[in-house]
Design a protein around this motif. Structure first.
Motif, PDB file in Angstrom:
ATOM      1  N   ILE A 114       0.844  -1.197   0.000  1.00 26.21           N
ATOM      2  CA  ILE A 114       0.000   0.000   0.000  1.00 26.21           C
ATOM      3  C   ILE A 114       0.881   1.250   0.000  1.00 26.21           C
ATOM      4  O   ILE A 114       0.632   2.213  -0.739  1.00 26.21           O
ATOM      5  N   GLY A 115       1.929   1.230   0.831  1.00 31.39           N
ATOM      6  CA  GLY A 115       2.865   2.357   0.869  1.00 31.39           C
ATOM      7  C   GLY A 115       3.556   2.546  -0.467  1.00 31.39           C
ATOM      8  O   GLY A 115       3.779   3.677  -0.915  1.00 31.39           O
ATOM      9  N   LEU A 116       3.882   1.430  -1.121  1.00 35.44           N
ATOM     10  CA  LEU A 116       4.538   1.493  -2.437  1.00 35.44           C
ATOM     11  C   LEU A 116       3.631   2.135  -3.473  1.00 35.44           C
ATOM     12  O   LEU A 116       4.076   2.960  -4.283  1.00 35.44           O
ATOM     13  N   ILE A 117       2.355   1.774  -3.442  1.00 31.54           N
ATOM     14  CA  ILE A 117       1.394   2.345  -4.396  1.00 31.54           C
ATOM     15  C   ILE A 117       1.242   3.846  -4.168  1.00 31.54           C
ATOM     16  O   ILE A 117       1.250   4.640  -5.126  1.00 31.54           O
ATOM     17  N   ILE A 118       1.136   4.252  -2.901  1.00 33.12           N
ATOM     18  CA  ILE A 118       1.011   5.684  -2.575  1.00 33.12           C
ATOM     19  C   ILE A 118       2.255   6.442  -3.031  1.00 33.12           C
ATOM     20  O   ILE A 118       2.163   7.526  -3.631  1.00 33.12           O
ATOM     21  N   ALA A 119       3.427   5.866  -2.757  1.00 33.02           N
ATOM     22  CA  ALA A 119       4.686   6.511  -3.161  1.00 33.02           C
ATOM     23  C   ALA A 119       4.793   6.610  -4.681  1.00 33.02           C
ATOM     24  O   ALA A 119       5.277   7.618  -5.221  1.00 33.02           O
ATOM     25  N   SER A 120       4.325   5.576  -5.381  1.00 35.01           N
ATOM     26  CA  SER A 120       4.372   5.580  -6.847  1.00 35.01           C
ATOM     27  C   SER A 120       3.475   6.673  -7.427  1.00 35.01           C
ATOM     28  O   SER A 120       3.856   7.368  -8.378  1.00 35.01           O
ATOM     29  N   VAL A 121       2.278   6.803  -6.857  1.00 27.61           N
ATOM     30  CA  VAL A 121       1.363   7.861  -7.313  1.00 27.61           C
ATOM     31  C   VAL A 121       1.960   9.235  -7.038  1.00 27.61           C
ATOM     32  O   VAL A 121       1.909  10.136  -7.894  1.00 27.61           O
ATOM     33  N   ALA A 122       2.551   9.412  -5.845  1.00 26.82           N
ATOM     34  CA  ALA A 122       3.169  10.698  -5.495  1.00 26.82           C
ATOM     35  C   ALA A 122       4.312  11.024  -6.444  1.00 26.82           C
ATOM     36  O   ALA A 122       4.464  12.174  -6.898  1.00 26.82           O
ATOM     37  N   ASN A 123       5.099   9.999  -6.772  1.00 27.98           N
ATOM     38  CA  ASN A 123       6.253  10.246  -7.653  1.00 27.98           C
ATOM     39  C   ASN A 123       5.836  10.495  -9.094  1.00 27.98           C
ATOM     40  O   ASN A 123       6.624  11.002  -9.896  1.00 27.98           O
TER      41      ASN A 123
END
Length: 234
Positions: A149-158
């Motif tokens: 979940i953290g990876l998905i959020i970080a990917s969207v932010a990036n």
């Protein structure tokens, strides 16, 4: 004292479990083959590639269609027949192949092939570990899901920040997460079939099919993250 009936019943259950477990990997492999063939066919059709690349509605529609299929299948697997669930799995494999066709525009064919074999080796080793280890990997589940979940959020932010350092951090963490999920899912599938796979019927075949979907997703995502590292751009 064990009767002949008990022995026969035990043998039947073991046979069912072995068959269902084998089917998990057969269905996963067939889905990967469908995805690969679809990607190659689409990549060799400039008109289709151009239509998808220049039409944002179509492109994001394909992405949303994939997500919707997985969500609907996962949430309603008990309501669907095995035939319907299988059809949806195949449909998802085809849609995923269409969206993945763009990797052939970005990376060389040789580096894609190399990454596939590296992925297959890594996936195979971790799936084998998850299957044969006596260590309980259930504690990995919550940690890996939270990390995902953290990876998905970080990917969207990036997507908006466009930080190269963040890109590579996300990439390596993604590899670690899906390596872990492969072992975790392999053990979970083995345990589920051991508990419920006492015979081959509609319900147990759907359990095996969902296991195949989980491993398929692990393989595809591991491949895409490794491709970022090993892929040679054109």
């Amino acid at each position: 004292m064990e009767t002949n009936f008990d022995v026969t019943k035990s043998y039947s259950a073991n046979y069912a479990q072995a068959t269902l477990f084998r089917n998990v990997y057969i269905w996963m492999t067939l889905a990967l083959v469908i995805t690969a063939l679809t990607s190659l066919l689409v990549a060799e059709s400039p008109k289709v590639i151009y239509a998808i690349a220049t039409n944002q509605v179509l492109f994001y529609g394909l992405i949303l269609g994939e997500l919707a299929l997985v969500w609907i299948l996962s949430a309603n697997i008990n309501r669907f027949s095995f035939a319907t669930a299988t059809f949806m799995f195949i449909a998802y494999s085809i849609l995923n192949g269409v969206t993945m066709s763009f990797i052939f525009m970005i990376y060389t064919t040789s580096s894609i092939a190399l990454t596939f074999f590296v992925t297959a080796g890594t996936f195979g080793a971790m799936a084998l570990y998850g299957t044969i280890t006596k260590k309980d990997l259930s504690s990995w589940g919550n940690i890996l899901i939270m990390a995902l979940i953290g990876l998905i959020i970080a990917s969207v932010a990036n997507w908006f920040i466009k930080s190269e350092m963040m890109y590579w951090i996300i990439t390596y963490i993604g590899v670690i997460i899906f390596v872990g999920l492969t072992a975790y899912d392999a053990q979970k599938i083995k345990n589920n079939l051991r508990e419920y796979g006492y015979e081959i019927n509609e319900t147990t075949q759907k359990i095996a099919l969902m296991g195949a979907l989980s491993l398929y997703l692990d393989f595809v995502n591991l491949f895409l993250y490794l491709l970022r590292i090993l892929g040679s751009r054109k």
